[in-house]
Design an enzyme around this catalytic site. Structure first.
Site, PDB file in Angstrom:
ATOM      1  CB  VAL A  35      -3.502   6.226  -0.794  1.00 56.64           C
ATOM      2  CG1 VAL A  35      -3.240   5.862   0.661  1.00 56.64           C
ATOM      3  CG2 VAL A  35      -2.815   7.541  -1.159  1.00 56.64           C
ATOM      4  CB  THR A  36      -2.475   0.492  -1.573  1.00 53.91           C
ATOM      5  OG1 THR A  36      -1.034   0.532  -1.477  1.00 53.91           O
ATOM      6  CG2 THR A  36      -2.889   0.823  -3.003  1.00 53.91           C
TER       7      THR A  36
ATOM      8  CE1 TYR B 260      -9.468  -5.960  -5.247  1.00 50.29           C
ATOM      9  CE2 TYR B 260      -8.418  -8.078  -4.861  1.00 50.29           C
ATOM     10  CZ  TYR B 260      -9.015  -6.932  -4.376  1.00 50.29           C
ATOM     11  OH  TYR B 260      -9.176  -6.767  -3.024  1.00 50.29           O
TER      12      TYR B 260
ATOM     13  CB  CYS C  14      -7.369  -4.361   2.216  1.00 50.14           C
ATOM     14  SG  CYS C  14      -5.988  -4.631   1.091  1.00 50.14           S
TER      15      CYS C  14
END
Length: 320
Positions: free
Chosen positions: A119-120, A183, A52
């Site tokens: 959830v990141t 994104y 990420c």
């Protein structure tokens, strides 16, 4: 008519645009403890993914500032399924040694039992109160840069007062058009939304290429906060965003200044070990099954990030 599915339906606008959710937890660790979370060595733990870009910003700062002994870190499995980020044993990732969580969602629910968002990573966990302090990479960068200074063994000022206004301004522009722009292109579900985002990506790259023609880093002879915010997207661009997110007008390798700049930052001691292309590629190509339903992971591209970058002509030592 073909059924078009969004990768994250709850973050998709009616016109097909991707609208990223807001960070859920934004408390602060402060040097003077006024926030209720004082700076203490060994009290806080990071949960991150090397895949990420948002988490990688924090991994890089933790390394460069010499905060590895002060703040622990656990890396999650880069392949995320319908249950979210998971703690498993594998190359470069591990089970959770702090709480024994199987999934990162357990940390979210321990902090807010009603949490229903995505959830990141990154997550900063407080081992004393047993809750998440922050899942905002923006805030965490500033905490590491400013609040944790007393614990940093290799501290360098990445947010100097004389550049703060321009750093904030440049951060905002680069985030919307490039960091998140890739994104917005990749997760778009309409042609118009995709094209708006993709054109914005390359308009930004063209301007950055020009800016970097006369200075080694974005603000001069040494890298500051914005450089690292930009780097994590640049390093993923050719292996992932060019193909997977259809940002395919040009490769970063086709921009002489940007590609030299990317290699320059990559070659700063400690940075290369935070970049794991296996994690990066497997995460995107396997996890985003609505974009890549075969889940095949490309073998390329071939790129020599340790090749001479020639950027020394524009400035002094990389880190001072």
């Amino acid at each position: 008519m073909m059924d078009v599915r969004a990768q994250f339906p709850d973050e998709q606008a009616e016109d097909g645009s991707f609208v990223r959710q807001e960070d859920a937890f934004r408390d602060w660790v402060t040097a003077d403890g006024r926030s209720g979370y004082p700076v203490e060595a060994g009290r806080y733990h990071l949960y991150v993914s090397l895949a990420c870009p948002w988490a990688s910003r924090i991994v890089i700062l933790r390394k460069l500032l010499g905060l590895e002994d002060a703040i622990g870190m656990t890396v999650v499995d880069p392949v995320r399924d319908e249950r979210g980020w998971a703690f498993r044993d594998g190359p470069g990732y591990s089970k959770d040694p702090i709480n024994g969580f199987t999934y990162l969602s357990e940390a979210y629910l321990a902090t807010d039992p009603k949490y229903r968002g995505r959830v990141t990573v990154p997550v900063l966990w407080d081992m004393k109160t047993k809750r998440i302090v922050s899942n905002s990479d923006d805030d965490l960068m500033r905490m590491l840069e400013i609040e944790f200074k007393a614990l940093a063994t290799d501290w360098v000022d990445l947010f100097p007062p004389e550049h703060r206004a321009e750093i904030d301004q440049l951060n905002e522009w680069i985030y919307h058009t490039f960091n998140n722009g890739v994104y917005r292109a990749g997760f778009a579900t309409s042609q118009a939304a995709y094209e708006r985002a993709a054109h914005g990506v390359f308009e930004t790259l063209d301007k950055l290429e020009e800016r970097l023609s006369t200075r080694r880093y974005l603000f001069g002879p040494r890298p500051l906060e914005t450089d690292w915010r930009l780097f994590v997207t640049l390093i993923r661009f050719d292996p992932v965003y060019y193909v997977h997110f259809k940002c395919n007008v040009r490769l970063i390798a086709q921009y002489p200044n940007l590609f030299g700049y990317t290699r320059d930052l990559y070659q700063i001691p400690g940075v290369a070990e935070t970049v794991d292309f296996d994690h990066i590629k497997r995460h995107y190509y396997i996890t985003h099954d609505d974009i890549n339903p075969t889940r095949l992971v490309p073998i390329g591209p071939a790129q020599d990030l340790n090749a001479p970058h020639g950027r020394e002509r524009l400035g002094t030592a990389a880190v001072s």
